[in-house]
Design an enzyme around this catalytic site. Structure first.
Site, PDB file in Angstrom:
ATOM      1  N   PHE A 264      53.809  49.240  33.529  1.00 43.25           N
ATOM      2  CA  PHE A 264      52.958  50.382  33.175  1.00 43.25           C
ATOM      3  C   PHE A 264      52.607  50.349  31.691  1.00 43.25           C
ATOM      4  O   PHE A 264      52.711  51.331  30.980  1.00 43.25           O
ATOM      5  CB  PHE A 264      53.638  51.699  33.565  1.00 43.25           C
ATOM      6  CG  PHE A 264      52.671  52.813  33.843  1.00 43.25           C
ATOM      7  CD1 PHE A 264      51.746  52.707  34.865  1.00 43.25           C
ATOM      8  CD2 PHE A 264      52.675  53.965  33.086  1.00 43.25           C
ATOM      9  CE1 PHE A 264      50.857  53.734  35.129  1.00 43.25           C
ATOM     10  CE2 PHE A 264      51.793  55.000  33.338  1.00 43.25           C
ATOM     11  CZ  PHE A 264      50.878  54.881  34.367  1.00 43.25           C
TER      12      PHE A 264
ATOM     13  N   ILE B  39      47.387  47.898  30.798  1.00 46.19           N
ATOM     14  CA  ILE B  39      46.616  47.611  32.006  1.00 46.19           C
ATOM     15  C   ILE B  39      47.045  48.514  33.154  1.00 46.19           C
ATOM     16  O   ILE B  39      46.212  49.074  33.867  1.00 46.19           O
ATOM     17  CB  ILE B  39      46.714  46.122  32.380  1.00 46.19           C
ATOM     18  CG1 ILE B  39      46.050  45.284  31.274  1.00 46.19           C
ATOM     19  CG2 ILE B  39      46.059  45.845  33.728  1.00 46.19           C
ATOM     20  CD1 ILE B  39      46.263  43.794  31.402  1.00 46.19           C
TER      21      ILE B  39
ATOM     22  N   THR C  44      47.602  40.602  39.594  1.00 45.48           N
ATOM     23  CA  THR C  44      46.627  40.186  38.585  1.00 45.48           C
ATOM     24  C   THR C  44      47.320  39.941  37.251  1.00 45.48           C
ATOM     25  O   THR C  44      46.666  39.921  36.215  1.00 45.48           O
ATOM     26  CB  THR C  44      45.511  41.250  38.410  1.00 45.48           C
ATOM     27  OG1 THR C  44      46.106  42.484  38.016  1.00 45.48           O
ATOM     28  CG2 THR C  44      44.712  41.428  39.685  1.00 45.48           C
ATOM     29  N   SER C  45      48.628  39.744  37.295  1.00 47.59           N
ATOM     30  CA  SER C  45      49.369  39.542  36.043  1.00 47.59           C
ATOM     31  C   SER C  45      49.407  38.051  35.694  1.00 47.59           C
ATOM     32  O   SER C  45      48.540  37.566  34.978  1.00 47.59           O
ATOM     33  CB  SER C  45      50.765  40.147  36.128  1.00 47.59           C
ATOM     34  OG  SER C  45      51.491  39.582  37.194  1.00 47.59           O
TER      35      SER C  45
ATOM     36  N   GLU D 243      46.950  26.514  37.822  1.00 42.40           N
ATOM     37  CA  GLU D 243      45.531  26.842  37.783  1.00 42.40           C
ATOM     38  C   GLU D 243      44.752  25.701  37.144  1.00 42.40           C
ATOM     39  O   GLU D 243      45.236  25.082  36.201  1.00 42.40           O
ATOM     40  CB  GLU D 243      45.308  28.144  37.005  1.00 42.40           C
ATOM     41  CG  GLU D 243      45.884  29.322  37.743  1.00 42.40           C
ATOM     42  CD  GLU D 243      45.626  30.659  37.059  1.00 42.40           C
ATOM     43  OE1 GLU D 243      45.302  30.677  35.849  1.00 42.40           O
ATOM     44  OE2 GLU D 243      45.748  31.671  37.742  1.00 42.40           O
TER      45      GLU D 243
ATOM     46  N   HIS E 102      41.009  33.702  38.674  1.00 45.09           N
ATOM     47  CA  HIS E 102      41.520  34.197  37.396  1.00 45.09           C
ATOM     48  C   HIS E 102      40.395  34.737  36.505  1.00 45.09           C
ATOM     49  O   HIS E 102      40.253  34.367  35.347  1.00 45.09           O
ATOM     50  CB  HIS E 102      42.306  33.115  36.663  1.00 45.09           C
ATOM     51  CG  HIS E 102      43.265  33.692  35.653  1.00 45.09           C
ATOM     52  ND1 HIS E 102      44.385  33.032  35.252  1.00 45.09           N
ATOM     53  CD2 HIS E 102      43.283  34.869  34.975  1.00 45.09           C
ATOM     54  CE1 HIS E 102      45.042  33.758  34.354  1.00 45.09           C
ATOM     55  NE2 HIS E 102      44.389  34.880  34.179  1.00 45.09           N
ATOM     56  N   ILE E 103      39.637  35.648  37.096  1.00 42.26           N
ATOM     57  CA  ILE E 103      38.524  36.244  36.347  1.00 42.26           C
ATOM     58  C   ILE E 103      38.676  37.755  36.214  1.00 42.26           C
ATOM     59  O   ILE E 103      37.743  38.439  35.826  1.00 42.26           O
ATOM     60  CB  ILE E 103      37.163  35.940  37.011  1.00 42.26           C
ATOM     61  CG1 ILE E 103      37.135  36.449  38.453  1.00 42.26           C
ATOM     62  CG2 ILE E 103      36.838  34.461  36.916  1.00 42.26           C
ATOM     63  CD1 ILE E 103      35.774  36.412  39.102  1.00 42.26           C
TER      64      ILE E 103
END
Length: 167
Positions: free
Chosen positions: A12, A15, A93-94, A124, A142-143
């Site tokens: 927390f 983001i 999304t981390s 990646e 990864h966008i």
């Protein structure tokens, strides 16, 4: 639909808080887990800070927003995935290695989860993951932070940090 659901945000920081702000008004219950005690901040978001285990067991949607380091490597592994509801949704999304991709595949292959989504992978660019074979797994390359606003915010933060350093 978020109305009546329980959303769990792991991590927390900025983001996670931005996400909570975007979700306001959807009529959901918000659980947060963070390594820092954030009850005073949680109150501003009508959130309940709880243990990771409780969040995983109760949330319909779990979204992960933590930095990657040795303490977050496979933060979401087989045991954590099995603790989640069978009809849950997992969003990462981390960083890629925060979620154990092999464990996620194995658990999802057995029919757990409505779906899972990831913008990040351990390797990646990811071109060959068994997760891609699952009809309820969704990915982006990864966008997640590639919006005009996000790029401007990163640039501004970098400049601000340089100014602070120079002072």
């Amino acid at each position: 639909l978020l109305t009546g659901k329980t959303v769990g945000i792991i991590g927390f920081g900025n983001i996670g808080r931005d996400l909570a702000g975007l979700l306001r008004g959807f009529g959901y219950r918000l659980l947060i887990h963070d390594v820092q005690k954030l009850e005073h901040i949680a109150e501003n978001f009508r959130a309940i800070q709880t243990s990771k285990q409780e969040l995983l067991e109760q949330a319909d949607i779990v979204t992960v927003h933590v930095p990657y380091d040795s303490s977050t490597h496979h933060l979401i592994g087989k045991n954590e995935l099995l603790a989640m509801k069978n009809d849950a949704v997992l969003i990462n999304t981390s960083r890629g290695d925060v979620v154990d991709e092999f464990a996620l595949y194995e658990v999802m292959k057995r029919g757990k989860f409505i779906g899972a989504a990831s913008d990040v992978f351990a390797k990646e660019p990811c071109q060959d993951s068994p997760l891609f074979q699952l009809p309820n797994f969704f990915s982006t390359p990864h966008i997640g932070g590639a919006s005009r606003e996000a790029i401007m915010a990163m640039g501004t933060a970098a400049i601000d940090n340089l100014v602070k350093l120079m002072k």
